[in-house]
Design a protein around this motif. Sequence first.
Motif, PDB file in Angstrom:
ATOM      1  N   LYS A  93      32.069  46.715  47.120  1.00 55.29           N
ATOM      2  CA  LYS A  93      33.148  45.734  46.950  1.00 55.29           C
ATOM      3  C   LYS A  93      32.588  44.345  46.707  1.00 55.29           C
ATOM      4  O   LYS A  93      33.091  43.584  45.867  1.00 55.29           O
ATOM      5  N   ASP A 144      38.217  47.660  34.321  1.00 55.00           N
ATOM      6  CA  ASP A 144      37.755  48.550  35.390  1.00 55.00           C
ATOM      7  C   ASP A 144      36.708  49.525  34.869  1.00 55.00           C
ATOM      8  O   ASP A 144      35.747  49.863  35.578  1.00 55.00           O
ATOM      9  N   ARG A 196      38.851  54.813  38.781  1.00 53.40           N
ATOM     10  CA  ARG A 196      39.976  54.695  39.707  1.00 53.40           C
ATOM     11  C   ARG A 196      39.537  54.135  41.055  1.00 53.40           C
ATOM     12  O   ARG A 196      40.310  53.452  41.739  1.00 53.40           O
ATOM     13  N   ALA A 248      39.277  50.426  40.580  1.00 58.23           N
ATOM     14  CA  ALA A 248      40.622  49.842  40.597  1.00 58.23           C
ATOM     15  C   ALA A 248      41.142  49.719  42.039  1.00 58.23           C
ATOM     16  O   ALA A 248      41.743  48.707  42.415  1.00 58.23           O
ATOM     17  N   LYS A 249      40.891  50.737  42.852  1.00 56.58           N
ATOM     18  CA  LYS A 249      41.340  50.709  44.251  1.00 56.58           C
ATOM     19  C   LYS A 249      40.643  49.594  45.020  1.00 56.58           C
ATOM     20  O   LYS A 249      41.294  48.830  45.759  1.00 56.58           O
ATOM     21  N   ARG A 297      39.216  46.903  43.727  1.00 58.08           N
ATOM     22  CA  ARG A 297      39.622  45.615  43.152  1.00 58.08           C
ATOM     23  C   ARG A 297      40.952  45.163  43.743  1.00 58.08           C
ATOM     24  O   ARG A 297      41.131  43.996  44.117  1.00 58.08           O
ATOM     25  N   GLU A 298      41.900  46.081  43.835  1.00 54.01           N
ATOM     26  CA  GLU A 298      43.210  45.747  44.404  1.00 54.01           C
ATOM     27  C   GLU A 298      43.089  45.407  45.885  1.00 54.01           C
ATOM     28  O   GLU A 298      43.777  44.501  46.376  1.00 54.01           O
ATOM     29  N   GLY A 357      42.187  41.941  46.361  1.00 55.40           N
ATOM     30  CA  GLY A 357      43.151  40.970  45.864  1.00 55.40           C
ATOM     31  C   GLY A 357      42.788  40.413  44.500  1.00 55.40           C
ATOM     32  O   GLY A 357      43.212  39.302  44.140  1.00 55.40           O
ATOM     33  N   ALA A 387      43.064  40.329  40.500  1.00 55.25           N
ATOM     34  CA  ALA A 387      44.055  40.697  39.484  1.00 55.25           C
ATOM     35  C   ALA A 387      43.442  41.614  38.437  1.00 55.25           C
ATOM     36  O   ALA A 387      42.216  41.779  38.352  1.00 55.25           O
ATOM     37  N   SER A 388      44.288  42.198  37.608  1.00 55.98           N
ATOM     38  CA  SER A 388      43.814  43.073  36.527  1.00 55.98           C
ATOM     39  C   SER A 388      43.068  42.254  35.486  1.00 55.98           C
ATOM     40  O   SER A 388      43.153  41.022  35.453  1.00 55.98           O
TER      41      SER A 388
END
Length: 462
Positions: A399, A417, A434, A437-438, A440-441, A444, A446-447
Amino acid sequence: MTLSIRIEARQQQSLVMTPQLLQSIRLLQLGHQDLRAHLEREADRNPFIELHEPHSGGKGRVRAAMPASPSAKPSLPTSTGAASSDGTERLAETRAETRSLEAHASAEIAEIFACRTDRAVAFALVGALDEAGYFREDVDAFSLAHGHEAETVGRVLARLRAQAEPAGLFAADLAQCLALQLDRRGRLDPVAETVLAHLDLVARGDLATLRRLTGEDEAGIAELIGEIRRLEPKPGRLFDTADRVSVVPDVVVTGAPAKGWRVELNAAILPRVLVDERYAARVAAGPLSREERDFLSDCRASAQWLTRALDQRSRTITKVAAEIVQRQSGFFAHGPQGLKPMTLASVAEATGLHESTVSRVTTDKFMQTPRGTFEMKFFFTTAIASSAGGEAHSAGGVKHRIRRLVDAETPDAVLSDDDIAARLQGEGIEIARRTVAKYREALGIASSVQRRRALAMRRIAS
């Protein structure tokens, strides 16, 4: 078929949860604030328990000296007494002496209003402010509940919004809070009003739609958005609040990678628990009934057990903390990228404790380190396989790496991603899109589309 009755003897093991065992488990799980409250209650009901607040003297910590070599096991010499005053000053994260929101708003009211009735209404409005400094209630309902005329409440509220400092206090919502601040600066024109009415477009960085709605060019919109972003969205947070709680660490880690780490239990946050044996002997020597003697005997035994249970709690926390520091030495030396996979089960096995005990020890406990103060749960992280077949990577370290990659982006080089997954795989981290993406979310972030728009807006604004 015939039925017969017979007697069989079977042997089986079962854990009997005695009241003292249940109490020990509870003491282990409590954070220092809840434990302090528990000790004060015990002292109130038990005449043999004395609580002594920590004082200077330098004997207040249970220590675990961590060797420089990660392969060597730490020793756990212990000492009793109170933590030194300089330790308390170093550990406590004290907050600045700031005025409360209520006190500040009351002072503003005294300057703005001369009429006693208006002041009474204004003081009632202060009581309805939330932590952000917003007044979110319906004016008619508020007026009815407080016995004021709705017209008076509306007039007083409008004046507070126009004159109270800082600008934005008493706003109904975020858009009005920002509008009040722009109005004080003479910047609340029709274009700004339109932009504030579509804050969702601002959050998405949708410049094209904002240009179409306002008729403003891209440079003008970007400049206005840049100014809005510099405003204070929650003016109430500039002031102290009654329920703001300081985080005080339960464990302190000091030292350096070359010299080894020292793990210390912060005994300064709790009072010492002593059994007043002199008082117990004096009472026992007096004329007492059997019931009174039984009661005092129970109180004395309870007090003695409590001191032993607290000592065991201290040693257990120190033992677990020392194991965490030893296993995560890479974090203390290099930061989050040095985190290694670590589970409750692995620490439990190394310390000889039950996994549930390790879980209780690390719940609501904080560790101060040279890199900041962290909840002890922070150091437990799952493993991500290495694509090269080497040592696994920790989820926390991955992370951190994702955060570093995103922070290094430019408007012309924003990573999707898939791109991030490919970069990490190139560094030997076996990770799917995926999973990126998990994570990253969870961070906090953003895309990539939203980040590209935000970076473009910043470049235009600059």
